[in-house]
Design a protein around this motif. Structure first.
Motif, mmCIF file in Angstrom:
data_model
loop_
_atom_site.group_PDB
_atom_site.id
_atom_site.type_symbol
_atom_site.label_atom_id
_atom_site.label_comp_id
_atom_site.label_asym_id
_atom_site.label_seq_id
_atom_site.Cartn_x
_atom_site.Cartn_y
_atom_site.Cartn_z
ATOM 1 N N TRP A 15 1.106 -1.229 -0.108
ATOM 2 C CA TRP A 15 0.370 0.136 0.337
ATOM 3 C C TRP A 15 0.891 1.231 -0.231
ATOM 4 O O TRP A 15 0.240 2.426 -0.443
ATOM 5 C CB TRP A 15 -0.914 0.250 1.136
ATOM 6 C CG TRP A 15 -1.725 -1.200 0.692
ATOM 7 C CD1 TRP A 15 -2.846 -0.938 0.358
ATOM 8 C CD2 TRP A 15 -1.837 -2.156 1.988
ATOM 9 N NE1 TRP A 15 -3.770 -1.817 0.794
ATOM 10 C CE2 TRP A 15 -2.668 -3.411 1.330
ATOM 11 C CE3 TRP A 15 -1.295 -3.181 3.280
ATOM 12 C CZ2 TRP A 15 -3.825 -3.893 1.911
ATOM 13 C CZ3 TRP A 15 -1.709 -3.544 3.196
ATOM 14 C CH2 TRP A 15 -2.723 -5.238 2.576
ATOM 15 N N ALA B 158 -5.024 -0.065 5.499
ATOM 16 C CA ALA B 158 -5.748 -1.313 6.308
ATOM 17 C C ALA B 158 -4.849 -1.523 7.470
ATOM 18 O O ALA B 158 -3.181 -1.140 7.290
ATOM 19 C CB ALA B 158 -5.367 -2.251 4.995
ATOM 20 N N GLN C 54 -8.734 -5.869 9.868
ATOM 21 C CA GLN C 54 -8.853 -5.785 8.320
ATOM 22 C C GLN C 54 -9.030 -7.778 8.913
ATOM 23 O O GLN C 54 -9.958 -8.235 8.000
ATOM 24 C CB GLN C 54 -8.382 -6.234 7.249
ATOM 25 C CG GLN C 54 -7.967 -4.835 6.823
ATOM 26 C CD GLN C 54 -8.671 -4.968 5.360
ATOM 27 O OE1 GLN C 54 -9.250 -5.528 4.721
ATOM 28 N NE2 GLN C 54 -9.316 -3.546 5.799
ATOM 29 N N ILE D 129 -12.003 3.817 4.792
ATOM 30 C CA ILE D 129 -11.372 3.250 3.360
ATOM 31 C C ILE D 129 -10.414 3.211 3.050
ATOM 32 O O ILE D 129 -10.056 4.105 3.019
ATOM 33 C CB ILE D 129 -12.598 3.357 2.110
ATOM 34 C CG1 ILE D 129 -14.249 3.380 2.825
ATOM 35 C CG2 ILE D 129 -12.650 2.707 1.114
ATOM 36 C CD1 ILE D 129 -14.991 2.161 3.677
ATOM 37 N N GLU D 130 -9.745 2.153 2.994
ATOM 38 C CA GLU D 130 -8.116 1.821 2.517
ATOM 39 C C GLU D 130 -8.208 3.079 1.726
ATOM 40 O O GLU D 130 -9.115 2.734 0.155
ATOM 41 C CB GLU D 130 -8.034 0.605 2.678
ATOM 42 C CG GLU D 130 -6.777 -0.339 2.488
ATOM 43 C CD GLU D 130 -5.783 0.576 1.493
ATOM 44 O OE1 GLU D 130 -4.796 0.974 1.636
ATOM 45 O OE2 GLU D 130 -6.525 0.022 -0.065
ATOM 46 N N THR E 188 -6.682 2.855 -1.758
ATOM 47 C CA THR E 188 -6.082 2.375 -3.074
ATOM 48 C C THR E 188 -7.536 1.275 -3.671
ATOM 49 O O THR E 188 -7.910 1.417 -4.379
ATOM 50 C CB THR E 188 -4.767 1.449 -3.062
ATOM 51 O OG1 THR E 188 -5.156 0.428 -2.266
ATOM 52 C CG2 THR E 188 -4.325 2.361 -2.659
ATOM 53 N N LEU E 189 -8.353 0.833 -1.839
ATOM 54 C CA LEU E 189 -9.791 0.340 -2.885
ATOM 55 C C LEU E 189 -10.495 1.412 -3.848
ATOM 56 O O LEU E 189 -10.841 0.819 -4.702
ATOM 57 C CB LEU E 189 -10.685 0.344 -1.138
ATOM 58 C CG LEU E 189 -10.301 -1.665 -1.037
ATOM 59 C CD1 LEU E 189 -10.681 -2.626 -2.050
ATOM 60 C CD2 LEU E 189 -8.836 -2.287 -1.424
ATOM 61 N N MET F 217 -11.220 -0.550 -7.109
ATOM 62 C CA MET F 217 -13.119 -0.809 -7.490
ATOM 63 C C MET F 217 -13.529 -0.099 -9.629
ATOM 64 O O MET F 217 -14.022 -0.958 -9.611
ATOM 65 C CB MET F 217 -13.399 -0.824 -6.571
ATOM 66 C CG MET F 217 -13.401 -1.162 -5.667
ATOM 67 S SD MET F 217 -14.453 -0.971 -3.444
ATOM 68 C CE MET F 217 -15.962 -2.244 -3.786
ATOM 69 N N ASN G 209 -11.052 -5.484 3.458
ATOM 70 C CA ASN G 209 -11.292 -5.769 1.824
ATOM 71 C C ASN G 209 -11.324 -6.099 0.784
ATOM 72 O O ASN G 209 -12.192 -6.307 0.110
ATOM 73 C CB ASN G 209 -9.333 -5.201 1.283
ATOM 74 C CG ASN G 209 -8.773 -3.550 1.857
ATOM 75 O OD1 ASN G 209 -9.784 -2.716 2.766
ATOM 76 N ND2 ASN G 209 -7.605 -3.342 2.021
ATOM 77 N N THR G 210 -11.514 -7.781 0.929
ATOM 78 C CA THR G 210 -11.482 -8.686 -0.352
ATOM 79 C C THR G 210 -13.239 -8.343 0.170
ATOM 80 O O THR G 210 -13.748 -8.524 -0.965
ATOM 81 C CB THR G 210 -10.975 -9.932 0.101
ATOM 82 O OG1 THR G 210 -9.693 -9.898 0.227
ATOM 83 C CG2 THR G 210 -11.536 -10.844 -0.495
ATOM 84 N N LEU H 258 -14.657 -5.858 -1.183
ATOM 85 C CA LEU H 258 -14.045 -5.565 -3.757
ATOM 86 C C LEU H 258 -15.116 -6.842 -4.311
ATOM 87 O O LEU H 258 -15.879 -6.378 -4.930
ATOM 88 C CB LEU H 258 -12.694 -6.563 -4.151
ATOM 89 C CG LEU H 258 -12.410 -6.531 -5.586
ATOM 90 C CD1 LEU H 258 -12.499 -5.461 -5.892
ATOM 91 C CD2 LEU H 258 -11.220 -7.553 -5.452
#
Length: 764
Positions: free
Chosen positions: A61, A426, A430, A611-612, A614-615, A619, A684-685, A688
């Motif tokens: 990250w 993150a 998580q 929210i992290e 990079t997500l 997305m 995170n998963t 996504l």
């Protein structure tokens, strides 16, 4: 068209016809050899891709060129104790941490840990007496250390030593935590969850495909294409790990897109092939027509999806770049398999692609054969569901302004929560609450006066006197939002570091402001700031700097590809705008659910209030590419019919009639795969998977079904207009799927009658 005598499917070389394309001849001339080569290559991919997850990382990250990254690496070399990534939480129970037997055992553990190869910077409450290293109730204390080396090497050291330290040691109980332990456990959980997701997704996907096609034989073809794409991508990722870091999270995208896109492409190809058979075409004519029409659409679709995913290569974080590696590979492999292996299989199967029609078990009185088998969601030609989609399109176009305004307003409303997004980083939360490293980190947060592995660290480089160090410490301790400043800890070579404890959360907005103020604070030496808050600040800056370039790349290349497909100036603009609008529900849901914590108990995750960083980028790239995938499917069929008839509204109805069921079925199947990914225990998963599932369903069921026909009705025949130079450019370099191309209208062209009777397309 001159024809050669027809031969049985699979009976040697395909008969050649005048005008048959080179690609058709290539994939149908030796179908058995093509499939045999594919089988051998797939077996090699299994061997090459074996153990790829063990070579992947669980970080990525941070920006490798950022100030925080430089400071972290420099501190790790010069002051390993300042950057602990392994925490031994020592629980002394009722005896307390200062009991003689407890202290003796803790010192013995620390000395033993310090002697381990690859472990540096061991420190503990018992060696320093720091109150920050002991819990407020006096029952627990910390031994901190740093395992040096690259992520994979450090993980190997952790695997080796963890069993020796975890558990009961005399009067104390030891648990392992720290950043390295969290990332390592996250990697293990992701691999377990991915296997479970595959076990869920594969049988459900097969059931749905049987429902779509009816034929069990036809249903197995898309699944085979997906498996080839997934295994091939694992081999590609295994090769990439030899040259650069790859995130273990990328394997989730490999599975999701490998199944989802392969099924999309195979659905489109097999459906068109069965439709051609239903009109009476022989096997080779059906394959040739399918490759010339659906095959070109699949190629353009794959390129648009790959472009969206390739945009992540502009970002420095290897977490995002990993998804580009995996995504591009799986998209291209899925398209290659759909355009090579699938036609070869269809040549061998011929009419037997409709064999084993399992829906006969649930119906009576339906005729069988190619015509019947071509009907349904996977092969609608006349009546039934296709007619329903045609009627729906006609209804939408009769009330186009109402549908356009209401649909747009609804999507914008669903996206409003994203205006309150807060970006974070993150951490251990998580993981599920029962994960061992998460339990340790929770206790460090809740029971200790300061986070032993957190805070902000300032690296000082350059000669300085004790008075200068003391003056600097006093000034930074007086900054707003700073609870305490400790140091300096010095070493030879003119280097030292200070530890700053921010008020409030370790990576909260206050801590991020403190990072900015520390970097602006003048000093008689060079300073570099690191820590979780500093990494977050640098990551946000890197994303903000490169995001316009990524967005411009996606938009410009998408506009070009859609123009080459349609020859229109307006259609590419519509496609980009409507695709972006289709993502609003996903982004709104991400904030409402995962940031604000609604449904957290039902979905089983711990909300962190942010929210992290990079997500959302990840997305957007994935969901935008998938939306373009469906958009290309619809537009290509509309354009094909418009080229044939020159009648705009009829072409829109025809396109939705012949692709509405297909797009919906593909979206539902892809959503099932993404929801299976979303059952992951890693937040995170989960975000996504569930977020992208929502995006593709909204795109297929709302945007493609309501907004696209409404907007195309409002733009009328101007939809297909292009200025003379661009029209000539398209005539030379673009794609026209039908033999007779109808020129685009001029702005003054008269609209076709709205109520023209629906027609069925003959063979192209």
């Amino acid at each position: 068209m001159a024809e050669v005598k027809k031969s049985a499917p699979g009976g040697g070389a395909a008969p050649q016809r005048a005008g048959s394309g080179g690609w058709t001849r290539f994939v149908t001339a030796r179908p058995r050899l093509t499939l045999l080569v594919a089988l051998v290559l797939t077996a090699l991919a299994v061997l090459a891709g074996g153990g790829v997850a063990d070579r992947m990382g669980s970080g990525g990250w941070e920006d490798p060129a950022a100030e925080s990254t430089y400071a972290t690496e420099a501190l790790g070399r010069q002051f390993p104790g300042s950057q602990p990534n392994l925490i031994l939480l020592v629980d002394a129970g009722a005896a307390g941490t200062d009991a003689p037997a407890v202290a003796a055992e803790a010192r013995r553990l620390a000395e033993r840990l310090d002697a381990e190869p690859g472990v540096d910077g061991v420190g503990s409450y018992w060696s320093t007496g720091s109150p920050a290293l002991r819990s407020e109730d006096g029952r627990k204390a910390v031994i901190a250390a740093r395992i040096a080396g690259e992520e994979k090497d450090a993980a190997a050291v952790l695997d080796r030593i963890a069993p020796e330290y975890r558990g009961t040691h005399g009067p104390v109980e030891v648990s392992l935590g720290g950043g390295l332990a969290v990332r390592h456990e996250m990697q293990t959980v992701i691999q377990e969850d991915l296997l479970r997701a595959e076990l869920i997704a594969l049988p459900l996907t097969l059931v749905l495909l049987v429902m779509v096609f009816g034929s069990a034989v036809a249903a197995l073809l898309p699944l085979g294409v997906g498996i080839v794409a997934i295994l091939g991508t694992n081999a590609v990722l295994r090769g990439i790990t030899e040259f650069t870091d790859v995130s273990v999270f990328a394997q989730n995208l490999t599975t999701a897109l490998g199944l989802g896109l392969a099924i999309d492409y195979a659905l489109f190809v097999v459906r068109r092939y069965r439709e051609e058979l239903a009109t009476g075409a022989d096997t080779y004519t059906a394959v040739r027509t399918t490759l010339r029409t659906a095959g070109r659409t699949v190629l353009f679709s794959a390129l648009t999806v790959a472009v969206s995913l390739a945009a992540m290569l502009v970002f420095p974080q290897y977490f995002l770049r990993s998804f580009a590696y995996a995504g591009i590979a799986v998209v291209l492999l899925a398209a290659t398999a759909a355009l090579t292996l699938l036609p070869a299989a269809l040549v061998l199967l011929g009419d037997r692609v409709n064999a084993l029609d399992l829906r006969r078990l649930f119906r009576r009185g339906r005729t069988s054969g190619p015509k019947a088998a071509g009907q349904g969601a996977g092969g609608e030609v006349d009546g039934g569901e296709g007619a329903a989609w045609g009627r729906a399109a006609a209804l939408v176009m009769r009330r186009a302004p109402v549908f356009a305004v209401l649909t747009t307003a609804g999507l914008v409303l669903l996206g409003l929560p994203f205006l309150g997004v807060k970006f974070g980083t993150a951490d251990d939360r998580q993981l599920p609450a029962t994960a061992s490293s998460r339990v340790v980190q929770d206790q460090l947060r809740d029971a200790f006066p300061g986070d032993p592995g957190g805070g902000i660290t300032v690296l000082a480089e350059g000669a300085a006197t004790p008075a200068q160090y003391a003056d600097y410490r006093e000034r930074i301790a007086g900054l707003d939002g700073v609870a305490r400043a400790d140091g300096p800890v010095t070493s030879g070579g003119g280097r030292a570091y200070f530890t700053v404890v921010p008020e409030g959360e370790t990576v909260g907005p206050g801590a991020q402001r403190t990072v900015t103020e520390l970097r602006a604070e003048p000093a008689p030496f060079e300073t570099s700031v690191t820590g979780q808050a500093a990494v977050l600040v640098d990551s946000k800056d890197a994303l903000a700097e490169r995001l316009p370039w990524a967005a411009a790349f996606i938009v410009l290349v998408t506009l070009l590809l859609v123009f080459l497909l349609t020859g229109s100036v307006l259609v590419p603009v519509q496609a980009v705008v409507l695709n972006a609008l289709s993502l609003t529900a996903m982004f709104g849901a991400v904030v409402w659910v995962f940031q604000d914590g609604h449904l957290a108990g039902f979905l089983g995750f711990t909300p962190t209030g942010d929210i992290e960083t990079t997500l959302p980028v990840l997305m957007f790239c994935v969901a935008f590419g998938l939306s373009m995938d469906y958009g290309v499917f619809l537009l290509s069929r509309v354009k094909e019919e418009y080229d044939r008839t020159g009648e705009h509204e009829h072409a829109v109805r025809f396109g939705l009639r012949h692709t509405g069921g297909l797009i919906t079925a593909a979206a539902v199947i892809l959503a099932v795969v993404m929801v299976a990914i979303g059952t992951s225990r890693v937040t995170n998963t989960k975000m996504l998977g569930l977020g992208v599932a929502l995006a593709v369903l909204v795109d297929a069921m709302v945007v493609r079904s309501l907004l696209v026909p409404a907007v195309m009705k409002l733009t009328g025949r101007l939809t297909w207009w292009a200025p003379g130079p661009l029209r000539r450019f398209h005539d030379r370099f673009g794609v026209s799927e039908s033999a007779a191309h109808h020129p685009g209208p001029t702005p003054e062209a008269e609209e076709a009658p709205e109520e023209r009777r629906e027609m069925t397309s003959p063979r192209s």
